[in-house]
Design an enzyme around this catalytic site. Structure first.
Site, PDB file in Angstrom:
ATOM      1  N   SER A 192       1.143  -1.198  -0.482  1.00  0.00           N
ATOM      2  CA  SER A 192       0.402  -0.103  -0.143  1.00  0.00           C
ATOM      3  C   SER A 192       0.915   1.107  -0.056  1.00  0.00           C
ATOM      4  O   SER A 192       1.765   1.458   0.152  1.00  0.00           O
ATOM      5  CB  SER A 192      -0.803   0.072   1.289  1.00  0.00           C
ATOM      6  OG  SER A 192      -0.281  -0.057   2.368  1.00  0.00           O
ATOM      7  N   ASP A 193       0.472   2.032  -0.693  1.00  0.00           N
ATOM      8  CA  ASP A 193       1.486   3.877  -0.196  1.00  0.00           C
ATOM      9  C   ASP A 193       1.277   4.259   1.320  1.00  0.00           C
ATOM     10  O   ASP A 193      -0.141   3.391   1.653  1.00  0.00           O
ATOM     11  CB  ASP A 193       0.210   4.688  -0.956  1.00  0.00           C
ATOM     12  CG  ASP A 193       1.323   6.057  -1.424  1.00  0.00           C
ATOM     13  OD1 ASP A 193       2.145   6.357  -0.231  1.00  0.00           O
ATOM     14  OD2 ASP A 193       1.008   6.463  -2.313  1.00  0.00           O
ATOM     15  N   TRP A 194       1.681   5.053   1.368  1.00  0.00           N
ATOM     16  CA  TRP A 194       1.821   4.861   3.209  1.00  0.00           C
ATOM     17  C   TRP A 194       0.197   5.527   3.375  1.00  0.00           C
ATOM     18  O   TRP A 194      -0.568   6.737   3.483  1.00  0.00           O
ATOM     19  CB  TRP A 194       2.626   5.992   3.960  1.00  0.00           C
ATOM     20  CG  TRP A 194       3.866   5.403   3.289  1.00  0.00           C
ATOM     21  CD1 TRP A 194       4.568   5.788   4.696  1.00  0.00           C
ATOM     22  CD2 TRP A 194       4.894   4.193   3.932  1.00  0.00           C
ATOM     23  NE1 TRP A 194       5.774   5.416   5.439  1.00  0.00           N
ATOM     24  CE2 TRP A 194       5.847   4.712   3.784  1.00  0.00           C
ATOM     25  CE3 TRP A 194       3.980   4.071   1.286  1.00  0.00           C
ATOM     26  CZ2 TRP A 194       7.231   3.332   3.707  1.00  0.00           C
ATOM     27  CZ3 TRP A 194       5.128   2.285   1.797  1.00  0.00           C
ATOM     28  CH2 TRP A 194       6.641   2.864   2.342  1.00  0.00           C
ATOM     29  N   ALA A 249      -2.838   4.062   2.961  1.00  0.00           N
ATOM     30  CA  ALA A 249      -3.509   3.884   1.643  1.00  0.00           C
ATOM     31  C   ALA A 249      -4.325   2.290   2.016  1.00  0.00           C
ATOM     32  O   ALA A 249      -4.360   1.926   0.845  1.00  0.00           O
ATOM     33  CB  ALA A 249      -3.368   3.497   0.556  1.00  0.00           C
TER      34      ALA A 249
END
Length: 870
Positions: free
Chosen positions: A274-276, A278
């Protein structure tokens, strides 16, 4: 919801070349060099080899707790991780993973090679340089004990003013794909895992955590997905899913994207992180998300899901442990592929000079000469003997953009110093700022402290509640405040005359905020703040607000500062004194700086004025115009001296209302730590510009593909409609017959080139397009020959008037000629059929264009593709 999954079935086609209309330029034939594709093959090293650890045996030996430990990040106990940390399992020989940001160098607390912005890499149109670019990051990352690089970024430039455009590879999927494939091979060839991001349709920063990108099936497959697919084919180890939703579902929760498209269609074998922050639910694991990052709780609203919550779900039977095993296996397989298991490969040493050489070569190759009237560039001996250099970034190199791509460089030089060094004896270079970035302390005469209406200044309160009136707020240098303290100033601010002012909050050793009338105006410190990328002359972070103020109108003001580490994105070392200054630029002071610049320009034979914008993660630009008062500066300088060169340090398109009054415009993007030397070499003619625009520059804010409706950008009620479809970038300008300021692919040189001898033959799954390019000038230079394909006479769907299908960067000595061969394959002949949910050849007679940009066509011919086999 669109359908995006069907097995790939390209229809067989019958192909033939139709010699109908060819525009040829005369040229002589000569001995031909090795084709560029073959050069690439011989210049890139073999991929890092697999170690073949028995991953299944490792999995069987792991406890559930150990497995879950690989599926989310945590704090690095050694404090070495640049961006994220995943603990290892020592008893099984599984090392920890340290993740670091790119995409313009390794971002840790230690210096690294600050490479040019990726948009400048894209402007080289050179996969060989892209391989070198990636190799620098891969080598330095491993040397810094990092294992996973959060790069490259391939989100297509859809919104010209998007804050992270400088981090990506332009507006065309074919160009982005060729660059990213080579860059990934460079990164992973050094034994570091690459992460392609942000999957998918993450095309602007505004409301990026919540926006729903409503993208049609065809646009998704033809514009936004291809570079990701190419990255997968190149062997990328990890994919980062995006914050935004795509067609109603968060990208990190989308089975359609992560499983059906990424894995089943593209064949991706690595892991999805995941993006941070997300991630949104445990169901994301089944959808295809393998790892939650950063895995550190950010309060009750951001708990870690792939830890205790996932363990409870597995133990309770709500989530099959097989899904956990699947995710762990994907991570371990990639670690195995890079030789990280079973002891791992030895760490290399950093070669500072090799990194610098690559940074400089990319800066030279990616510089784009946009305009050059009457031989303004390169600078002549007479010009250097009387040269005015104007603009703040001539003195402080703006080497990169803001956000997670910032890199503390090994070294940097100012452009003015590089010019003086390279110009040598006989040069007379006079520098003036033209714009006051520092300002001066706001005087006591316009400040009234809270509770003391007869006094002047602001009321200061310390953390122990003691107070005093300060005539000015300027606690810098030897007057700095104690380490790790907190202070607040309160009162009113009253402008002496009506006009446009700049208020500046400047801090060091901590962070601060400035509010007017109860509304937060400026902040410094932390990840997202208002500070400029250019520090003050005494090294402070400086945030600026431009305000129109009425004379005599009192405004409530509150300024607060707090000492401590983290006073800027790259951090402030612990134990630093707290510095703070409240500064301003008055209308009179701004005008005086402009007049000084115009006077210097009028007294010089030649002028170089440096202009800039500051692209950064977290916010988009409000306009494509240069930040004030730069347009006024350039206009006044050009009016004083027509031999004015404008040097642009920008990460994306800017407007140029002064263009017709200038002699030359050189786009230097954010050129990395060696950018000053590259800039000087190009201005002085010691190097020849050969970059091309990877993005279209529009004439105005209103003449862009997304400007016609707020539904497209920034969206309405959390939904951004991508109803322009495939008409992104130059495709839209051509389809709508809109004249850009500068077209995609544009770029001039100090020499000239001629094109001739176009021949097209059937070859394999498509056509080979052959032609010759001759250097007809007096200097050796680089040319980027571009091939575009038009639609059939009766297209099966709306198609762009031209789309890029191939290119070749050539370096040609004066008077010599090269033959170019560009293959148009079956994929380039195809469009995405929404009826078949697959690629289908657009058969019929189609024009092939060869030229120097999407609008500068030098040769034309036609081909015919027919369904039904050979």
């Amino acid at each position: 919801m669109t359908t995006m999954l069907m097995p790939l079935r390209l229809r067989p086609v019958r192909l033939r070349a139709a010699r109908l209309l060819v525009v040829l330029l005369p040229a002589a034939f000569c001995t031909l060099p090795v084709p560029m594709a073959a050069q690439e093959a011989t210049q890139i090293a073999a991929p890092f080899r697999t170690r073949h650890t028995d991953v299944d045996s490792l999995l069987q030996a792991m406890t559930l707790e150990e497995k879950l430990g690989l599926l989310h990040g945590t704090e690095d106990p050694a404090g070495k991780a640049g961006a994220g940390y995943v603990p290892g399992i020592e008893r099984l020989g599984i090392p920890p993973l340290r993740l670091t940001d790119g995409p313009a160098g390794i971002r840790t607390a230690l210096p690294a090679t600050a490479l040019p912005a990726p948009v400048m890499l894209a402007a080289t149109f050179d996969p060989v340089l892209a391989r070198r670019f990636g190799a620098v990051m891969g080598r330095e990352g491993r040397a810094r004990e990092q294992d996973v690089l959060l790069s490259p970024m391939v989100n297509i430039v859809r919104v010209p003013q998007a804050g992270r455009n400088f981090e990506t590879l332009g507006e065309d999927p074919l160009l982005a794909g060729r660059i990213v494939a080579a860059e990934i091979r460079g990164i992973e060839g050094e034994g570091m895992l690459a992460t392609v991001k942000h999957f998918v349709a993450n095309n602007f920063e505004r409301d990026r955590l919540r926006i729903d990108a409503a993208v049609g099936e065809r646009a998704l497959h033809e514009i936004y997905l291809p570079a990701f697919e190419v990255a997968v084919r190149a062997g990328v180890g990890s994919v980062m899913c995006a914050y935004n939703k795509v067609n109603g579902t968060h990208a990190c929760d989308s089975r359609r994207l992560l499983t059906e498209t990424l894995r089943e269609r593209f064949g991706f074998e690595g892991w999805v992180m995941s993006d941070w922050y997300a991630r949104h639910s445990l169901e994301a694991l089944e959808a295809g998300l393998d790892q939650e990052m950063p895995g550190v709780s950010f309060g009750p609203m951001q708990p870690v899901l792939f830890s205790d919550s996932l363990r409870v779900a597995v133990e309770g039977g709500g989530v099959p442990e097989a899904l956990v095993d699947r995710a762990v296996r994907r991570i371990l397989n990639q670690m195995d592929r890079m030789g990280m298991l079973g002891g791992g490969a030895p760490r290399p040493e950093i070669d500072v000079e090799a990194g610098a050489a690559t940074a400089r070569d990319v800066a030279l190759a990616g510089a784009v000469l946009l305009r050059n009237e009457h031989g303004t560039l390169p600078l002549t001996r007479d010009g250097v003997a009387s040269l005015a250099v104007i603009g703040p970034t001539a003195k402080t190199l703006l080497y990169g953009g803001g956000g997670s791509s910032q890199v503390p460089p090994f070294r940097q030089e100012s452009p003015i110093a590089a010019l003086e060094r390279r110009a040598g004896v006989g040069a007379h270079i006079h520098y003036v700022a033209g714009i006051d970035l520092d300002g001066v302390p706001v005087p006591s005469t316009v400040l009234t402290p809270a509770g003391e209406p007869e006094a002047s200044g602001l009321m200061r309160t310390a953390s122990d509640s003691t107070t005093q009136v300060d005539p000015v707020v300027d606690y810098t240098g030897s007057n700095a405040l104690p380490v790790d303290t907190e202070w607040t100033w309160i009162g009113t601010f009253t402008a002496p005359v009506t006009g446009d002012y700049e208020l500046k909050l400047q801090t060091g050793g901590g962070s601060g905020t400035l509010s007017l009338d109860g509304n937060r105006l400026l902040s410094t410190g932390g990840f997202f703040n208002d500070a400029s990328l250019i520090p003050t002359s005494d090294g402070l972070s400086s945030a600026t607000a431009r305000l129109h103020l009425e004379a005599g109108e009192a405004r409530d003001m509150e300024l607060s500062v707090r000492g401590g580490a983290g006073g800027g994105f790259l951090g402030t070392p612990a134990g630093q004194p707290l510095q703070v200054r409240l500064a301003w630029v008055t209308p009179e002071r701004r005008q005086a700086f402009l007049e000084e610049a115009a006077a210097a320009a009028g007294a010089a034979r030649a002028v170089v004025v440096f202009a800039y914008d500051e692209g950064t993660e977290g916010r988009d630009r409000p306009t494509l115009a240069l930040p004030e008062p730069q347009d006024a500066l350039v206009a006044s300088v050009a009016a004083a001296n027509p031999r004015t060169t404008v040097l642009l340090n920008t990460g994306d398109p800017v407007l140029m209302p002064w263009l017709g009054e200038t002699g030359a415009v050189l786009q230097m993007w954010y050129p990395g730590q060696e950018g000053a030397d590259a800039t000087a070499a190009l201005l002085l003619g010691e190097a020849v510009p050969g970059g091309r625009l990877p993005v279209t520059f529009p004439l105005s804010d209103e003449l862009t593909p997304i400007a016609s409706a707020s539904e497209r950008y920034p969206g309405v009620e959390g939904r951004a409609s991508y109803d322009e479809g495939i008409y992104v970038g130059y495709r839209w300008y051509d389809a709508e017959d809109v004249q850009p300021l500068f077209p995609f692919g544009h770029g001039l040189s100090y020499t000239t080139f001629a094109y001739s001898a176009l021949r097209i033959t059937t070859a394999g799954d498509g056509f080979d397009v052959r032609f010759r390019v001759r250097n007809t000038g007096a200097l050796e230079g680089s040319e980027v020959a571009q091939v575009y394909l038009g639609p059939p006479d009766d297209p099966p769907a709306n198609m762009a008037p031209r789309q890029l299908v191939g290119f070749e960067r050539l370096r040609i000595p004066p008077g010599e000629e090269r033959e170019v061969t560009v293959h148009i394959g079956e994929r380039q002949l195809s469009y995405w059929s929404v009826e078949e949910h697959d690629w289908s050849v657009a058969s019929g007679r189609r024009a092939v264009y060869v030229g120097r940009s999407s609008r500068d066509v030098r040769l034309r011919d036609e081909i015919t593709a027919e369904e039904g086999g050979h």
